[in-house]
Scaffold this active site. Sequence first.
Site, PDB file in Angstrom:
ATOM      1  N   ASN A   1       0.791  -1.236   0.000  1.00  0.00           N
ATOM      2  CA  ASN A   1       0.000   0.000   0.000  1.00  0.00           C
ATOM      3  C   ASN A   1       0.828   1.293   0.000  1.00  0.00           C
ATOM      4  O   ASN A   1       0.332   2.320  -0.429  1.00  0.00           O
ATOM      5  CB  ASN A   1      -1.028  -0.025   1.137  1.00  0.00           C
ATOM      6  CG  ASN A   1      -0.399  -0.062   2.499  1.00  0.00           C
ATOM      7  OD1 ASN A   1       0.719  -0.539   2.663  1.00  0.00           O
ATOM      8  ND2 ASN A   1      -1.105   0.439   3.480  1.00  0.00           N
TER       9      ASN A   1
ATOM     10  N   CYS B   1      -3.027   1.646   6.753  1.00  0.00           N
ATOM     11  CA  CYS B   1      -3.250   0.978   8.050  1.00  0.00           C
ATOM     12  C   CYS B   1      -3.876   1.931   9.050  1.00  0.00           C
ATOM     13  O   CYS B   1      -4.425   1.485  10.053  1.00  0.00           O
ATOM     14  CB  CYS B   1      -1.928   0.439   8.573  1.00  0.00           C
ATOM     15  SG  CYS B   1      -0.596   1.611   8.413  1.00  0.00           S
TER      16      CYS B   1
ATOM     17  N   GLU C   1       5.188  -4.075  12.039  1.00  0.00           N
ATOM     18  CA  GLU C   1       4.288  -2.925  11.837  1.00  0.00           C
ATOM     19  C   GLU C   1       3.065  -3.484  11.127  1.00  0.00           C
ATOM     20  O   GLU C   1       3.142  -3.825   9.940  1.00  0.00           O
ATOM     21  CB  GLU C   1       4.956  -1.871  10.943  1.00  0.00           C
ATOM     22  CG  GLU C   1       6.110  -1.124  11.572  1.00  0.00           C
ATOM     23  CD  GLU C   1       5.650  -0.027  12.520  1.00  0.00           C
ATOM     24  OE1 GLU C   1       4.433   0.175  12.682  1.00  0.00           O
ATOM     25  OE2 GLU C   1       6.533   0.624  13.108  1.00  0.00           O
TER      26      GLU C   1
HETATM   27  P1  NAP Z   1       0.534  -8.907   3.541  1.00  0.00           P
HETATM   28  O1  NAP Z   1      -0.329  -9.719   2.687  1.00  0.00           O
HETATM   29  O2  NAP Z   1       0.774  -9.355   4.937  1.00  0.00           O
HETATM   30  O3  NAP Z   1       1.923  -8.758   2.763  1.00  0.00           O
HETATM   31  C1  NAP Z   1       2.964  -7.981   3.260  1.00  0.00           C
HETATM   32  C2  NAP Z   1       4.287  -8.554   2.776  1.00  0.00           C
HETATM   33  O4  NAP Z   1       4.472  -9.839   3.361  1.00  0.00           O
HETATM   34  C3  NAP Z   1       4.335  -8.762   1.256  1.00  0.00           C
HETATM   35  O5  NAP Z   1       5.638  -8.486   0.803  1.00  0.00           O
HETATM   36  C4  NAP Z   1       4.021 -10.248   1.138  1.00  0.00           C
HETATM   37  O6  NAP Z   1       4.529 -10.822  -0.037  1.00  0.00           O
HETATM   38  C5  NAP Z   1       4.762 -10.775   2.348  1.00  0.00           C
HETATM   39  N1  NAP Z   1       4.348 -12.106   2.794  1.00  0.00           N
HETATM   40  C6  NAP Z   1       3.140 -12.684   2.681  1.00  0.00           C
HETATM   41  N2  NAP Z   1       3.190 -13.933   3.212  1.00  0.00           N
HETATM   42  C7  NAP Z   1       4.457 -14.137   3.655  1.00  0.00           C
HETATM   43  C8  NAP Z   1       5.141 -15.207   4.291  1.00  0.00           C
HETATM   44  N3  NAP Z   1       4.534 -16.337   4.591  1.00  0.00           N
HETATM   45  N4  NAP Z   1       6.449 -15.050   4.594  1.00  0.00           N
HETATM   46  C9  NAP Z   1       7.094 -13.902   4.316  1.00  0.00           C
HETATM   47  N5  NAP Z   1       6.497 -12.851   3.699  1.00  0.00           N
HETATM   48  C10 NAP Z   1       5.194 -12.959   3.394  1.00  0.00           C
HETATM   49  O7  NAP Z   1       0.013  -7.401   3.649  1.00  0.00           O
HETATM   50  P2  NAP Z   1      -0.473  -6.444   2.460  1.00  0.00           P
HETATM   51  O8  NAP Z   1      -1.810  -6.895   2.018  1.00  0.00           O
HETATM   52  O9  NAP Z   1       0.602  -6.231   1.458  1.00  0.00           O
HETATM   53  O10 NAP Z   1      -0.586  -5.075   3.247  1.00  0.00           O
HETATM   54  C11 NAP Z   1      -1.707  -4.697   3.938  1.00  0.00           C
HETATM   55  C12 NAP Z   1      -1.539  -4.879   5.438  1.00  0.00           C
HETATM   56  O11 NAP Z   1      -0.386  -4.168   5.872  1.00  0.00           O
HETATM   57  C13 NAP Z   1      -2.689  -4.281   6.216  1.00  0.00           C
HETATM   58  O12 NAP Z   1      -3.019  -5.125   7.294  1.00  0.00           O
HETATM   59  C14 NAP Z   1      -2.129  -2.980   6.719  1.00  0.00           C
HETATM   60  O13 NAP Z   1      -2.761  -2.480   7.861  1.00  0.00           O
HETATM   61  C15 NAP Z   1      -0.715  -3.353   6.995  1.00  0.00           C
HETATM   62  N6  NAP Z   1       0.134  -2.168   7.028  1.00  0.00           N
HETATM   63  C16 NAP Z   1       0.681  -1.768   8.216  1.00  0.00           C
HETATM   64  C17 NAP Z   1       1.458  -0.627   8.270  1.00  0.00           C
HETATM   65  C18 NAP Z   1       2.106  -0.150   9.543  1.00  0.00           C
HETATM   66  O14 NAP Z   1       3.039   0.642   9.447  1.00  0.00           O
HETATM   67  N7  NAP Z   1       1.669  -0.600  10.696  1.00  0.00           N
HETATM   68  C19 NAP Z   1       1.666   0.110   7.112  1.00  0.00           C
HETATM   69  C20 NAP Z   1       1.087  -0.326   5.921  1.00  0.00           C
HETATM   70  C21 NAP Z   1       0.338  -1.471   5.884  1.00  0.00           C
HETATM   71  P3  NAP Z   1       3.634 -11.011  -1.371  1.00  0.00           P
HETATM   72  O15 NAP Z   1       3.242  -9.645  -1.786  1.00  0.00           O
HETATM   73  O16 NAP Z   1       4.581 -11.650  -2.302  1.00  0.00           O
HETATM   74  O17 NAP Z   1       2.465 -11.856  -0.974  1.00  0.00           O
END
Ligand code: NAP
Length: 473
Positions: free
Chosen positions: A154, A284, A250
């Site tokens: 995002n 987020c 995060e």
């Molecule tokens: P996500 O599905 O958890 O993916 C985040 C990253 O993790 C991607 O690079 C993804 O790779 C990777 N990933 C997925 N499964 C994995 C595994 N088993 N092992 C290692 N890496 C893995 O999250 P998203 O949909 O991209 O992002 C949205 C989420 O992020 C929301 O919950 C949002 O609130 C949170 N967020 C938090 C913050 C903060 O600062 N607190 C900021 C922004 C977003 P792939 O893309 O290759 O699947």
Amino acid sequence: MVAALTEKRLLIGGEWIETGEWIDVRSPYSGDVVGRVAKAGARETCQAVDAAEKAMREPLPAHKRAEILVKVAAALGRRHDEVARLISDEAGKPMKAARVEAQRAMSTYTFAAVEARKLAGEMVPMDAAQAGTGKLAFTLRQPVGIVGAISPFNFPLNLVAHKLAPALAAGCAVVLKPASQTPLSALLLAELEQEAGLPPGWLNVVVGPASELGDVLVEDERVKLITFTGSSGVGWGLRERAHRKRVNLELGNSTPVIVAADADVSLAATKVAQNGFSFAGQSCISVQRVYVERSAYDTFVAALIPLVESLKVGDPAEEDTDVGPVIDDDARERILEWIRASSGDVLTGGDLEGELIRPTVIANPAREEKVSCEEVFGPVCTVTAVESVDEAIELANGTRYGLQAGIFTSSIANALTAAQRLEFGGVTVNEAPTFRSDQMPYGGVKDSGNTREGPHYAVREMTEERLVVVELP
Ligand code: NAP
């Protein structure tokens, strides 16, 4: 309108590598392929760790690290249009928001450069104990070692910047795995770091199947710290498996806002309309749950709805678009399903405009519904009438998340009560909790995470103290 196809290779040990396999990157708005990236597997990820290990054998002095960080910030400024356009193309982020993100990444690099220059340990007052008399002691801040960084879709530029820039400031080499849906901005940032003089191996970027690449970062003992931004399930899962490393998380939120009866209701409505729907709610800290004291409720809703209905929904490439697509069809269907499953009244939206979800406001949903306690991550806000600020605080705390929360009030007592009792990493007063400036300590409690980002705080996490004790002559 989408820019010409961008093709990028992996960066390992200073070389741009092809693997013979490619991942297409598609515009979430049009579905068109906007770029393609060489696909890595476990082998390339191991090579990336090898390269990082080799790089760290010859530490980079702080002045050199700071110079590189300053040069990257300058390059982000010079290439602002290109960078913002790339974010918009791959993430479907409206240009307005993409420009803000590109600008903020400059700020992240600038603050990290400052941290690189002032990284220092501290004196230990040894004669404060009899045992220490005759000794001098101080700490050095040493880089923790190789950092494995995993970033979400995002904020494909600035959340990558929040990992790469502090790691370099701290003197750590990095293996980065950006989100597969949005890897182009991360690879552009890698190009900028290289052009700024980063020697080979200090930054390595691999894109590919998440669990395969993630397993290498978890299992390779040379990777000392994993910094992860993304969903709670994935983040906590990584931490459980990586017992012997630091795992900094995060994660998500279900962001609440309280509007007290004594608030400037018009300001609150404006801030909610601006911060609940921007980038289709895919931040987020996008405003999701609004609790309004009953005597202000009707006025607040009457102010909010026209503002929400005036948001421009459409092509993210247009400079005046406010709300674009969500990241993919699965996300769109899930969000629509959550709206349909709610018992609340849909005051506006709730349906599609073309292929895009219209900004949606749901009144008074039940407490246990998904829109009331989970993270929607879509252009949806709930508004709920409450009897008191106390009740609002209790409802705001009623989720597993705790990243940021906000209150609108003219009473110092309400503001400070909320600041003390809201179980969140950050509380904003008369500002939406979507607000973030890049030097702030940013991070959550509960399921939202276990660390703080912002260069000053991230550098602290990426270094450790080494004590030096000297016997005085
Ligand atoms: P996500 O599905 O958890 O993916 C985040 C990253 O993790 C991607 O690079 C993804 O790779 C990777 N990933 C997925 N499964 C994995 C595994 N088993 N092992 C290692 N890496 C893995 O999250 P998203 O949909 O991209 O992002 C949205 C989420 O992020 C929301 O919950 C949002 O609130 C949170 N967020 C938090 C913050 C903060 O600062 N607190 C900021 C922004 C977003 P792939 O893309 O290759 O699947």
